[in-house]
Design a protein around this motif. Structure first.
Motif, short mmCIF file in Angstrom:
data_model
loop_
_atom_site.label_atom_id
_atom_site.label_comp_id
_atom_site.label_asym_id
_atom_site.label_seq_id
_atom_site.Cartn_x
_atom_site.Cartn_y
_atom_site.Cartn_z
N LEU A 148 1.13 4.13 -12.82
CA LEU A 148 -0.27 3.77 -13.09
C LEU A 148 -1.22 4.85 -12.59
N HIS A 149 -0.91 5.41 -11.41
CA HIS A 149 -1.77 6.44 -10.83
C HIS A 149 -1.66 7.76 -11.60
N TYR A 150 -0.45 8.23 -11.81
CA TYR A 150 -0.28 9.57 -12.41
C TYR A 150 -0.47 9.60 -13.91
N TRP A 151 -0.59 8.45 -14.55
CA TRP A 151 -0.96 8.39 -15.96
C TRP A 151 -2.45 8.10 -16.11
N SER A 152 -3.21 8.11 -15.01
CA SER A 152 -4.63 7.81 -15.05
C SER A 152 -5.46 9.06 -14.84
N GLN A 153 -6.79 8.90 -14.91
CA GLN A 153 -7.69 10.02 -14.67
C GLN A 153 -7.75 10.40 -13.20
N ARG A 154 -7.13 9.58 -12.33
CA ARG A 154 -7.14 9.83 -10.90
C ARG A 154 -5.91 10.61 -10.44
N ALA A 155 -5.13 11.14 -11.38
CA ALA A 155 -3.84 11.75 -11.05
C ALA A 155 -3.96 12.88 -10.03
N GLY A 156 -5.09 13.58 -10.02
CA GLY A 156 -5.24 14.70 -9.09
C GLY A 156 -5.69 14.30 -7.70
N GLU A 157 -5.98 13.01 -7.52
CA GLU A 157 -6.43 12.50 -6.22
C GLU A 157 -5.28 11.80 -5.50
N PRO A 158 -5.47 11.36 -4.25
CA PRO A 158 -4.35 10.80 -3.48
C PRO A 158 -3.81 9.47 -4.02
N PHE A 159 -2.50 9.30 -3.89
CA PHE A 159 -1.85 7.99 -4.06
C PHE A 159 -1.42 7.56 -2.67
N VAL A 160 -2.00 6.47 -2.17
CA VAL A 160 -1.78 6.08 -0.78
C VAL A 160 -1.14 4.69 -0.73
N PRO A 161 0.15 4.59 -0.34
CA PRO A 161 0.80 3.27 -0.24
C PRO A 161 0.60 2.64 1.14
N VAL A 162 0.44 1.32 1.16
CA VAL A 162 0.32 0.56 2.40
C VAL A 162 1.25 -0.64 2.30
N ASN A 163 2.17 -0.79 3.27
CA ASN A 163 3.06 -1.95 3.28
C ASN A 163 2.42 -3.04 4.13
N SER A 164 1.92 -4.08 3.47
CA SER A 164 1.21 -5.15 4.18
C SER A 164 2.11 -5.93 5.12
N ALA A 165 3.42 -5.88 4.89
CA ALA A 165 4.36 -6.65 5.71
C ALA A 165 4.79 -5.89 6.96
N ALA A 166 4.52 -4.61 7.00
CA ALA A 166 5.08 -3.78 8.07
C ALA A 166 4.26 -3.78 9.36
N LEU A 167 3.01 -4.29 9.29
CA LEU A 167 2.13 -4.19 10.45
C LEU A 167 1.51 -5.54 10.79
N PRO A 168 1.29 -5.83 12.09
CA PRO A 168 0.57 -7.04 12.47
C PRO A 168 -0.89 -6.95 12.03
N GLU A 169 -1.59 -8.07 12.10
CA GLU A 169 -2.93 -8.20 11.52
C GLU A 169 -3.90 -7.11 11.94
N GLN A 170 -4.11 -6.92 13.27
CA GLN A 170 -5.12 -5.96 13.71
C GLN A 170 -4.74 -4.53 13.34
N LEU A 171 -3.46 -4.20 13.44
CA LEU A 171 -3.03 -2.85 13.09
C LEU A 171 -3.18 -2.60 11.59
N LEU A 172 -2.93 -3.64 10.78
CA LEU A 172 -3.10 -3.49 9.34
C LEU A 172 -4.57 -3.25 9.00
N GLU A 173 -5.47 -4.00 9.64
CA GLU A 173 -6.90 -3.80 9.40
C GLU A 173 -7.32 -2.39 9.79
N SER A 174 -6.82 -1.92 10.94
CA SER A 174 -7.13 -0.56 11.39
C SER A 174 -6.55 0.47 10.44
N GLU A 175 -5.33 0.22 9.97
CA GLU A 175 -4.67 1.15 9.04
C GLU A 175 -5.48 1.26 7.75
N LEU A 176 -5.99 0.13 7.28
CA LEU A 176 -6.75 0.12 6.02
C LEU A 176 -8.14 0.72 6.18
#
Length: 448
Positions: A184-212
């Motif tokens: 979806l990202h690399y077939w879009s007009q945003r292909a030259g900008e960052p693709f940033v994945p976040v695993n919502s299950a990997a972090l507790p609540e406060q750390l996830l909010e800080s990560e985001l």
């Protein structure tokens, strides 16, 4: 010129104020600092295109600030300002990475022209790097297969990719949802900008909010310095929220606000920031059930679920197995090895509860444990406990009338027993996250 962000550093405060105002009138966005230490604080919290630094500064000098700048914002261009007695130092600055230097006294038009040239140089480097990234990244989201279900999914993905609408990718663990997000990202007009994945299950609540969203210094225990969030890191590109069903209700509220307004605050900060980001989410849960049971906000669900793409499980596209086997074998440490006829037939009968990810693990283990050039059935399924009935050549599988949930429970339980309840190894073998394994153990009430 108006889009160029400048950081001007000079210890002569009257000159600094005058220079800042004149450059702002010329259309530049300008921040100023009178010490290197103050400048470093700004560099850690804001992004700049060009820096204009006086070489002689109190405390840390301009050369040291230039070196620090290149470690914080590697693509930023820096122009050094020098007096007649420090030309040698200016030449040293060029060797360290300065774009150019001007000798005091200089006129404003000369400075403007140098800023414009340095900004163009930065833009050219960014475009070159962007093209390199796009070329490299196209090899990272190969979605292998020719089955009708996969082709239908890819057709929808291609049609949706150029749009800006949020997408929810639905599918079991291991089906390749992140690959679809990358497509979806690399077939879009945003292909030259960052693709940033976040695993919502990997972090507790406060750390996830800080990560985001990031945090400011002192926002909570352990927040020793200001931190930029992944929302800012994804600016202009795509933010991929994996396992969105695991996100706490408190973080869901802040994500909803960001989706509706494009605005967010770092934890502990009063400043409202903005980021232009396309959000793509993924889940292996029944989200309508999660909403009905109050575990997921209905308004956020419908905001994310503008378009849903369902990734088919491997058992529903077995015709893709030969291509997938060829792809994964080519990535093993023994790409020359081949499957025996019995091993290939066993794979075609196997139900793959861990989907494509599990197939990759099976082939990697098969290549590792086979003694010769041929990978036998036993090599593939050496660590897959309790699946003998699925792999017999004669008659119907003993599990053919069991539900998928029953099969999943038995498979996880037997894998845990086979590996002496080592959860980290079991999660790796099953091709799922450790947190997901703990959730399955609780869901199926499994005990050692």
């Amino acid at each position: 010129m108006g889009s160029v962000r400048l950081l001007v550093v000079d210890d002569e405060k009257d000159l600094l104020e005058l220079l800042g105002k004149r450059l702002q009138r010329k259309g530049f966005k300008v921040d100023v600092a009178s010490t290197a230490e103050e400048a470093i604080g700004l560099l850690n919290s804001e992004e700049y295109d060009v820096g204009v630094y006086d070489i002689r500064l109190p405390g840390m000098d301009g050369i040291s600030l230039l070196k620090e700048t290149k470690s914080i914002q590697v693509d930023m261009e820096v122009i050094m300002l020098t007096g007649h007695g420090t030309i040698d130092t200016a030449i040293e600055a060029m060797k360290v990475g300065a774009f150019d230097y001007l000798t005091k006294p200089y006129n404003l038009s000369e400075l403007e022209l140098t800023i414009a040239k340095s900004s163009e140089n930065k833009l050219l480097k960014e475009k070159n790097e962007t093209m390199k990234k796009i070329i490299r990244k196209h090899d990272e989201f190969k979605i292998i297969g020719e089955s009708p279900k996969l082709k239908d999914m890819l057709q929808i993905t291609r049609r949706v990719a150029p749009s800006e609408v949020p997408v929810l990718i639905d599918g079991e663990s291991g089906t390749g949802k992140e690959l679809v997000a990358k497509a979806l990202h690399y077939w879009s007009q945003r292909a030259g900008e960052p693709f940033v994945p976040v695993n919502s299950a990997a972090l507790p609540e406060q750390l996830l909010e800080s990560e985001l969203f990031g945090h400011i210094q002192g926002a909570f225990t352990g927040a020793n310095k200001e931190k930029k969030g992944l929302v800012e890191a994804a600016k202009g590109g795509t933010l991929f929220l994996d396992e969105i069903g695991e996100m706490s209700l408190a973080v869901q509220v802040k994500l909803l606000r960001f989706l509706e307004t494009g605005e967010f605050r770092r934890i502990g900060d009063v400043r409202v920031r903005q980021a232009d980001v396309r959000v793509v989410a993924a889940t292996n849960r029944d989200m309508e059930k999660e909403v009905a049971q109050g575990r997921f906000r209905e308004d956020l669900y419908y905001r994310l679920n503008v378009v849903k793409i369902t990734v088919p499980p491997l058992r529903e596209r077995k015709e893709d197995l030969p291509l997938l086997v060829q792809y994964f074998m080519g990535r093993t440490k023994a790409p020359e090895k081949k499957l025996s006829a019995d091993a290939a037939a066993a794979l075609s009968r196997y139900d793959f509860p861990g989907n494509v990810r599990e197939l990759g693990h099976l082939l990697e283990r098969g290549a590792l444990f086979s003694r010769g050039e041929i990978i036998e059935q036993g090599d593939l399924f050496l660590l897959v406990a309790g699946r003998e009935a699925d792999l017999k050549n004669d008659g119907e599988s003993a599990d053919s009338h069991k539900t998928l949930e029953q099969l999943e429970k038995e498979h996880i339980e037997k894998s845990l027993e086979k590996l002496n309840w080592n959860k980290t190894k079991t999660a790796e073998v099953l091709g799922i996250s450790l947190r997901n394994l703990y959730r399955k153990i609780e869901q199926f009430n499994l005990q050692k």
